[in-house]
Scaffold this active site. Structure first.
Site, PDB file in Angstrom:
ATOM      1  N   HIS A 159      -1.366   1.033   7.504  1.00  9.74           N
ATOM      2  CA  HIS A 159      -1.858   1.063   6.128  1.00  9.74           C
ATOM      3  C   HIS A 159      -1.707   2.475   5.571  1.00  9.74           C
ATOM      4  O   HIS A 159      -1.913   3.466   6.277  1.00  9.74           O
ATOM      5  CB  HIS A 159      -3.323   0.633   6.097  1.00  9.74           C
ATOM      6  CG  HIS A 159      -3.925   0.671   4.726  1.00  9.74           C
ATOM      7  ND1 HIS A 159      -3.505  -0.171   3.717  1.00  9.74           N
ATOM      8  CD2 HIS A 159      -4.888   1.459   4.192  1.00  9.74           C
ATOM      9  CE1 HIS A 159      -4.205   0.100   2.631  1.00  9.74           C
ATOM     10  NE2 HIS A 159      -5.046   1.090   2.894  1.00  9.74           N
ATOM     11  N   CYS A 176       0.832  -1.208   0.000  1.00  7.81           N
ATOM     12  CA  CYS A 176       0.000   0.000   0.000  1.00  7.81           C
ATOM     13  C   CYS A 176       0.867   1.258   0.000  1.00  7.81           C
ATOM     14  O   CYS A 176       0.482   2.287  -0.565  1.00  7.81           O
ATOM     15  CB  CYS A 176      -0.947  -0.010   1.187  1.00  7.81           C
ATOM     16  SG  CYS A 176      -0.137  -0.208   2.782  1.00  7.81           S
TER      17      CYS A 176
END
Length: 1166
Positions: free
Chosen positions: A208, A50
Site C-alpha cells: 500500500h 493508492c
C-alpha cells in the site's frame, strides 16, 4: 537501515479495503461527504490505485506544476465536450487532470474520484485493481503529459520543471529483455528541500502507498496531533478502518465534535446521536457508568462547554487557548478557513492583503492516505526510513523558490474561471444531494392512535370506531424532540383539551398495549428509539374511556386458548366433546389466579379443577396433557414460559384417562391407559360415501390388531355404509400431509410400523395384494413442478408394459419414452434400460417413485456412440494431407449446420470435431462400426480405399486413451459402456494393429533449444518385453543412434511434467531374482497415444525435457493451487480452525501473479 522492507507478504491492494475482516462498502445512495477537519480533500481508491493517488496529491501540492497546468486554457487544450467528435484534437489527459486538481482544491467533498482521469488513460479494471510501482507511473505519466502537450505553450512543462538526466533500466526476469529510458533530474548547483515522501508498506509484489506532503501554501487546517487524543471522523463514511475513532477521554471527544459544529453548537439531545455517528459507540454504553448522563457531564465542565439560556443547546466555550481541531495559530487558521470557504461557495475574485512570504516554521505536513487526510509532525517522517513501511520516493524543490503572499490559504489562486464555475455547480449539486439524503434518511412515519377513540376490554385496548378515525399517520424528522412532536399533534388535533401524554404502543394478538411514556420534551425521537412505522398512543396518561390502563411489559396481555371437556348425550350414547375459548391474562398473573378465574368461568370447583399444559408426542399431530405441579401455582405466566397463542387444558378428575378429539380434530389424551394406543383416521372418500358430521375419528388399538379391524372400526365410527368396506383402504399420512402407499389389511399395526397417534386416511380403492406394487410417477425431469400420479401394477409385468400403463394414465402417446428411477434427492436417476425385464427383476419396490422421460432407448444389446473426428498434429509430410481432408469435412459440417469443435487443454496438439451419433449392435464387429461411421452425412463423400484406413480411438473426457484393435472383434468385448465416445482418425495407409503393439508419439528435442520437432507415430511391439530398456532399444534403432546416447521421457500433459524412463529393476522376495519394471505399471502407465520425448546426447547434453510451454502451464497450476489454498485458509479462519504453520505460510507467500505492464494511451497531436 531499510529493515525488512522487501520481506514477502500477502498482496495488499489497499489496506483500507477491509474492516475487521469484512468488506465495507458505502451505499450507492449516500452522497459524497463534506471535507474533514483538515479541510483537504482525499482521493478515492478504485481498488488498487493508492500508488496513483499518492503521486497525484504530490503533483497537486507542487505549486509550480499545478499553476503551470492551470495556465493552459481551452483554446490550446480544447473542450471535453468535443472529445467524442470525429477528428477532434482534444487533449483529454491534461484537461481531466485540471478538473481533478480543481475538485481537490475547491469542491466540498471528502474525496474526489479519479475514474474520469483513468478513463482518459485508456485503463481498464485490470489497471485499476492491480498494484503497480509509483516510480514507473511517474515516468509514464510525465511521458504522457509531454506527448499530450505537444504544440502548446506547455510543451516543455516537464522539461522546464524537472532537470538533469538519469538512466532507468528494466530487466525482465522471464525473457531477459532490457528496456532503457533517459529522464531529467534537477541540477546540483542549488539547494533543495524535501516536500513530499511517498511511502510504501509491504513487499515488492504488493502493499500500500500513501504520501507525507508539505502544505506549502497553507491550504489545509493543521492541528497538532499531540494536543488531540482522538481523531474525529466527520464523514459517516465507513469504508476505511483508519477513519474510525480511537476512543479516548470523553471530554476531548465532545470538545472536538463541538468544534466542528461551530459557535451555534448543537441540541444536547442530539449530541449523543452525533457522538454515536462519529465514534460508533453510544454514550450510555461506554461512559454513563463512570461519568453519568451526557447532560450531567456537560454541566460538570463549565470551563469547556457553554450551555445556552434554555439549557437545551451546548457549544464550545471560546477561549484564548487553542483546542483540538483548531489551528494553533489563530490568525492562520482563520485565513486558511476563510479562503477555502470562499473558494468552495462564491468563487469570487480578489486577493489577500499583501504580506511577506510564508515563514517556513508555519508550513506543516499532512498524511494523504487515499480518502483520509490527517496532520502529522515532521518527526514522523524520520520513522519512514526503517521497517516494513518505508520511504519509497522523495520529491524536492528548490529552497530558493518563494511563494507569493496572495497564494497563502487561497485555494482559488490561479484556478481558471471556467473551473471555478464548474466547481460552484458541483458544490451546489452536492449540497442538494446531501439535503435530499438527509431528509430521506431522517424523516419517519409515525402512527398515532388516539385515546378518545379506544376502549379497554379483556386486558387490551381496542378501537371503538374505524381505523380512519382512530389512527392518524404523520411524517416527522426523527431528530426533532418530543416537544416538537407534541406541538405538531396539537396543531392537527384542534379538539384536544387538557394534558397530552405520548406513550409507545405495540399491536399484540390480544389488542393494543402501552409501554414507555415520554416524559422529557427535550429528548429527541431518535434517541428514544422511535423508528419508521412506530406506533404511539396519544391519551391523558391515566384512563381510557373511564378505565385505568396499566402500561409496561409486565402488564403485557397474553392471549391463551382454553380447552375444556364437556359430556353430552347423543343417540343414547355419552359422547365427550370439547369447548375452546380464548382468555386474556397479563404476563405477571400467577397461575393460582388463573385457576381461580377459570373455576368461575367453567363452574368447576377449585378443589377439583386441574390446569394442564400440552406435551408434544413423537407424532406432532397428537398431544398429551400434563397437569402443572403444586409449586407452579406461585409462578407467573411469563415464568412458566407461556406465550401468545399457547393452549391450556382445564378439567376435573373424572376426565382422567380421557382420549378423544377436540372440535378442530386434534386428538387429546389426558393420562392415557398404559396398555392401549390410538390411531387417527381421516375420511378421504369424497362424495361417493355418506359421511358423518365429523371427518376424523380416533380409534383405540393394540399393536397386535390387524389393519382390517382398524378399518372396520373407522367405517363404523364414521357412520359409513358397510358395503363400502371392500372398496376402501387405509393409507398412512406423513408429517407433510402426503398420502403414503396403502397398507396391507393382513398385517398388524406393529408390522406396518404405526405408532401411537399416527394418522391414516380412509381412501377409495383396494389395497395392493402381495403380488402387486403401488408406484408414484411423474412426467419430465422437473419433478417438483410436475404433478405426481399413482398406479397399482403387478410385480411380474415388464418395464415396457409398466411404461405403457403409465403413459395411458398420463394421457401421453408415442413410442419415444423411457423410465427412470429417482435418486435420494428426488431427481431423475438410473435409466431402466432392460425394458423386457420385470419390475421385480429391476428391484422396483412398493411406494417407489419413477419418472417418465422423453427419448427412445436403443434396443437391447445396441449402443449409441457419439462420433468425433480426431486430428493430431503430426509431421509436415502428413500434415498437408490431413489439412485437405479437414477442410473438406469442415465444409460439410457447415453445410449441415454442425459447428461443434472442441479442444481440451490437457490433450497436447489435438483437435476434435463432432460428426454425429450412430446406433449399432453390440454383436457387430469393429469393421462394421467403421463401415457405419462412413455412412454419417458428413463423411459420405469421403473417399477411402477400405475401412483399414480408419483408426478408432476410445475417448475419455475428450482425450484419446485407447485404440480399438482387431477388425473382427465384437464391440461387446470392448466393454464400451453406456457413456462411451469414439474418435475417428484418417490414415494414409492400412493399419492392422494387434494387441501386443503399442502406438506412441515420438518427439525429438531440438538441440540447445527448449522445444521439439513435430511428433511422429511410432509402433512398438511389446510381445517380448514391456520395459524401459526395450523401449529405449527400439527407439535407438528407429533413429539409428546408440542406446546409451539417448534419453527418453514420458509426457504427462495434465501436470506439464516429463518423467525420464530409466531402466531399473526390483527384486522378487520369493525367487530372489531381479525383475525389470513393466511400463504398464506405476509410475508410467504407458498406453496408446502417449508422447515420448527423445534427447540425442551426441549433440545435446542438456537432459532437461521441459519447454517454455510447460513452465507457463506449471505456473498456472501453481497459482490455481495457491488460490485454492487461500480460499481454504480463509474458510478455516472463519470456522475457527487452526492456522497454517509458518513454514507453509512462507512457501505460500512466494506465490505471486505475474505483473501487468502499465501504460497510458495518448493520441497523436503532432
Amino acid at each position: 537501515m531499510f529493515g525488512d522492507l522487501f520481506e514477502e507478504e500477502e498482496d495488499v491492494v489497499s489496506e483500507n479495503k477491509r474492516v475487521n475482516g469484512r468488506k465495507s462498502r458505502k451505499k450507492d445512495t449516500d452522497p459524497s461527504a463534506p471535507r474533514a477537519t483538515s479541510n483537504l480533500s482525499g482521493i478515492k481508491n478504485q481498488g488498487g490505485t493508492c500508488y496513483l493517488n499518492s503521486l497525484l496529491q504530490t503533483l497537486l501540492y507542487t505549486p509550480e506544476f499545478r499553476e503551470s497546468l492551470f495556465a493552459l486554457g481551452p483554446e490550446e487544450l480544447g473542450n471535453l465536450s468535443d472529445k467524442d467528435k470525429p477528428d477532434s484534437k482534444v487533449r483529454v489527459i491534461p484537461l481531466e487532470l485540471q478538473r481533478l486538481f480543481a475538485q481537490l482544491l475547491l469542491a466540498d467533498q471528502l474525496a474526489a474520484s479519479t475514474s474520469d482521469l483513468t478513463d482518459s488513460f485508456g485503463w481498464t479494471s485490470n489497471e485499476e485493481t492491480s498494484q503497480h510501482d509509483v516510480q514507473e507511473l511517474n515516468r509514464i505519466l510525465f511521458s504522457a503529459l509531454e506527448s499530450s502537450l505537444v504544440g502548446t505553450s506547455g510543451h516543455d512543462l516537464i522539461n522546464r520543471l524537472y532537470h538533469g538526466i538519469v538512466v532507468n533500466k528494466i530487466v525482465c526476469k522471464e525473457c531477459g529483455n532490457v528496456s532503457e529510458r533517459q529522464d531529467d533530474l534537477p541540477d546540483s548547483e542549488y539547494e533543495y528541500e524535501l516536500f513530499s515522501v511517498i511511502i510504501h508498506k509491504g513487499g515488492c509484489y504488493g502493499g500500500h502507498y500513501h504520501a507525507y506532503i508539505k502544505d506549502i501554501d497553507q491550504l489545509g487546517t493543521w492541528f497538532s496531533p499531540d494536543e488531540e487524543t482522538v481523531v474525529i471522523n466527520s464523514t459517516k463514511d465507513p469504508t476505511y478502518a483508519d477513519n474510525l475513532l480511537e476512543l479516548g477521554d470523553p471530554l476531548e471527544i465532545l470538545r472536538a465534535i463541538l468544534v466542528q459544529m461551530g459557535p451555534d453548537g448543537i441540541l444536547v439531545d442530539q449530541l449523543g446521536q452525533k457522538l454515536l455517528e462519529k465514534v460508533g459507540v453510544a454514550w450510555n454504553k461506554r461512559y454513563r457508568k463512570q461519568h453519568g448522563s451526557i447532560r450531567k457531564f456537560l454541566e460538570s465542565h463549565p470551563d469547556v462547554f457553554l450551555l445556552k439560556t434554555d439549557r437545551t443547546r451546548v457549544a464550545i466555550k471560546q477561549t484564548g487557548h487553542s483546542c483540538p481541531g483548531q489551528q494553533p495559530n489563530k490568525t492562520k487558521a482563520r485565513k486558511a478557513q476563510t479562503g477555502n470557504s470562499k473558494a468552495s461557495t462564491a468563487h469570487t475574485d480578489g486577493t489577500e492583503e499583501s504580506q511577506p512570504s510564508i515563514p517556513a516554521s508555519e508550513v506543516h505536513w499532512f498524511d494523504f492516505d487515499d480518502s483520509q487526510v490527517r496532520p502529522i509532525q515532521e518527526k514522523e517522517i524520520e520513522k519512514q526510513f526503517q521497517g516494513k513501511e518505508c520511504a519509497y520516493m522523495l520529491f524536492y524543490r528548490k529552497s530558493q523558490l518563494q511563494r507569493p503572499a496572495e497564494a497563502r490559504g487561497n485555494s482559488r489562486y490561479k484556478v481558471p474561471p471556467y473551473l471555478l464555475e464548474e466547481i460552484a455547480n458541483l458544490d451546489a449539486s452536492l449540497q442538494k444531494q446531501r439535503a435530499e439524503f438527509d431528509s430521506a434518511a431522517n424523516n419517519i412515519e409515525v402512527h398515532l392512535h388516539l385515546g378518545p377513540e379506544y376502549k379497554f376490554d379483556n386486558g387490551a385496548l381496542h378501537p371503538t370506531s374505524s381505523q380512519k378515525d382512530s389512527v392518524l399517520t404523520i411524517t416527522i424528522d426523527r431528530r426533532k424532540t418530543v416537544g416538537d412532536l407534541r406541538q405538531a399533534i396539537f396543531q392537527l388535533l384542534e379538539f384536544w383539551k387538557g394534558d397530552m401524554v405520548i406513550t409507545v404502543a405495540k399491536q399484540l394478538p390480544a389488542g393494543l398495549h402501552l409501554y414507555e411514556t415520554f416524559d422529557e420534551n427535550h429528548t429527541s425521537l431518535h434517541s428514544l428509539g422511535i423508528t419508521d412505522g412506530a406506533i404511539l398512543f396519544v391519551w391523558n396518561g391515566n384512563q381510557v374511556c373511564g378505565v385505568e390502563v396499566q402500561a409496561g411489559q409486565e402488564f403485557e396481555p397474553m392471549l391463551l386458548k382454553v380447552l375444556c371437556p364437556i359430556m353430552c348425550s347423543k343417540s343414547d350414547t355419552q359422547v365427550t366433546q370439547f369447548s375452546e375459548s380464548q382468555r386474556t391474562f397479563a404476563r405477571n398473573t400467577l397461575l393460582a389466579s388463573v385457576r381461580e378465574a377459570l373455576a368461575l368461568s367453567t363452574g368447576i370447583s377449585p378443589e377439583e379443577l386441574t390446569v394442564c399444559y400440552k406435551k408434544n408426542l413423537e407424532n406432532k399431530g397428537s398431544l398429551n396433557w400434563v397437569a402443572y405441579d403444586t409449586e407452579d401455582a406461585h409462578k407467573t405466566l411469563a415464568e412458566l414460559r407461556l406465550k401468545d397463542g399457547d393452549s391450556m387444558f382445564v378439567s376435573d378428575r373424572k376426565y382422567y384417562g380421557l382420549s378423544a378429539l377436540s372440535s378442530n380434530g386434534m386428538p387429546v389424551t389426558v393420562a392415557p391407559q398404559a396398555d392401549r394406543s390410538w390411531l387417527q383416521v381421516t375420511n378421504y372418500c369424497g362424495e361417493r360415501l355418506v359421511q358423518a358430521a365429523g371427518a376424523m375419528v380416533t380409534i383405540p388399538v393394540t399393536m397386535e390388531m390387524l389393519i382390517s379391524e382398524v378399518k372396520a372400526n373407522a367405517i363404523e365410527k364414521l357412520k359409513l355404509k358397510d358395503k363400502q368396506e371392500d372398496e376402501t383402504c387405509l393409507r398412512p399420512i406423513d408429517r407433510t400431509g402426503k398420502l403414503l402407499p396403502p397398507v396391507s389389511e393382513d398385517l398388524t399395526v406393529k408390522n406396518v410400523g404405526l405408532k401411537t397417534g399416527s394418522s391414516l386416511a380412509l381412501f377409495l380403492g383396494s389395497a395392493p395384494t402381495v403380488s402387486q406394487l403401488f408406484l408414484y410417477f411423474a412426467v419430465g425431469d422437473s419433478l417438483h413442478l410436475s404433478p405426481e400420479m399413482e398406479i397399482v401394477v403387478e410385480q411380474n409385468i415388464s418395464v415396457r408394459e409398466c411404461l405403457k400403463l403409465m403413459l395411458e394414465k398420463a394421457g401421453l402417446t408415442g413410442e419415444f419414452w423411457h423410465l427412470r428411477k429417482t435418486d435420494w434427492c428426488y431427481d431423475a436417476g438410473e435409466v431402466l434400460k432392460d425394458e423386457e425385464a420385470t419390475l421385480a427383476d429391476m428391484k422396483i419396490t412398493n411406494g417407489e417413485m419413477l419418472v417418465i422421460m422423453e427419448g427412445r432407448l436403443p434396443p437391447k444389446g445396441f449402443l449409441m456412440l457419439p462420433v468425433w473426428l480426431y486430428q493430431p498434429a503430426l509431421n509436415s509430410e502428413n500434415r498437408r494431407h490431413f489439412q485437405e481432408e479437414q477442410k473438406n469435412i469442415a465444409n460439410r459440417l457447415c453445410a449441415l449446420n454442425i459447428l461443434s469443435t472442441a479442444r481440451d487443454s490437457s490433450c497436447m496438439d489435438t483437435e476434435l470435431e463432432y460428426l454425429g451419433i450412430i446406433e449399432i449392435s453390440g454383436e457387430a464387429s469393429l469393421e462394421d462400426l467403421k463401415t457405419q461411421v462412413l455412412t454419417l452425412p458428413v463423411l459420405q463423400g469421403l473417399s477411402l480405399p477400405s475401412v483399414e484406413f480408419l483408426r478408432v480411438w476410445l475417448l475419455e473426457n475428450k482425450c484419446p486413451v485407447k485404440i480399438l484393435r482387431n477388425q473382427q472383434q465384437q464391440l461387446s468385448k470392448f466393454k464400451l459402456g453406456g457413456r462411451a465416445e469414439i474418435g475417428i482418425q484418417l490414415l494414409q495407409a492400412e493399419e492392422h494393429l494387434v494387441s501386443t503393439e503399442l502406438l506412441l508419439r515420438l518427439q525429438m528435442a531440438v538441440p540447445d533449444e527448449r522445444s521439439y520437432y513435430p511428433a511422429e507415430e511410432f509402433i512398438w511391439d511389446t510381445s517380448k518385453e514391456y520395459t524401459a530398456r526395450a523401449l529405449r532399444q527400439r527407439i535407438s534403432q528407429h533413429y539409428l543412434l546408440p542406446p546409451d546416447q539417448i534419453e527418453i521421457a514420458k509426457y504427462f500433459p495434465e501436470q506439464f511434467e516429463w518423467m525420464p524412463m530409466a531402466s531399473w529393476s526390483q527384486v522378487s522376495k520369493k525367487k530372489k531374482k531381479k525383475k525389470l519394471q513393466s511400463l504398464q505399471e506405476a509410475p508410467y502407465y504407458l498406453k496408446d497415444g502417449d508422447i515420448i520425448g527423445v534427447k540425442n546426447l551426441l549433440i545435446d547434453k542438456n537432459k532437461d525435457f521441459s519447454t517454455m510451454t510447460d513452465d507457463i502451464g506449471k505456473e498456472k497450476l501453481r497459482l490455481e493451487g495457491n488460490n485454492k489454498d487461500k480460499r481454504q485458509q480463509a474458510t478455516a479462519h472463519q470456522s475457527g480452525d487452526a492456522p497454517e504453520s509458518s513454514e507453509r505460510q512462507t512457501v505460500r507467500a512466494r506465490a505471486r501473479r505475474p505483473e501487468v505492464a502499465l501504460s497510458i494511451s495518448v493520441a497523436d497531436f503532432r
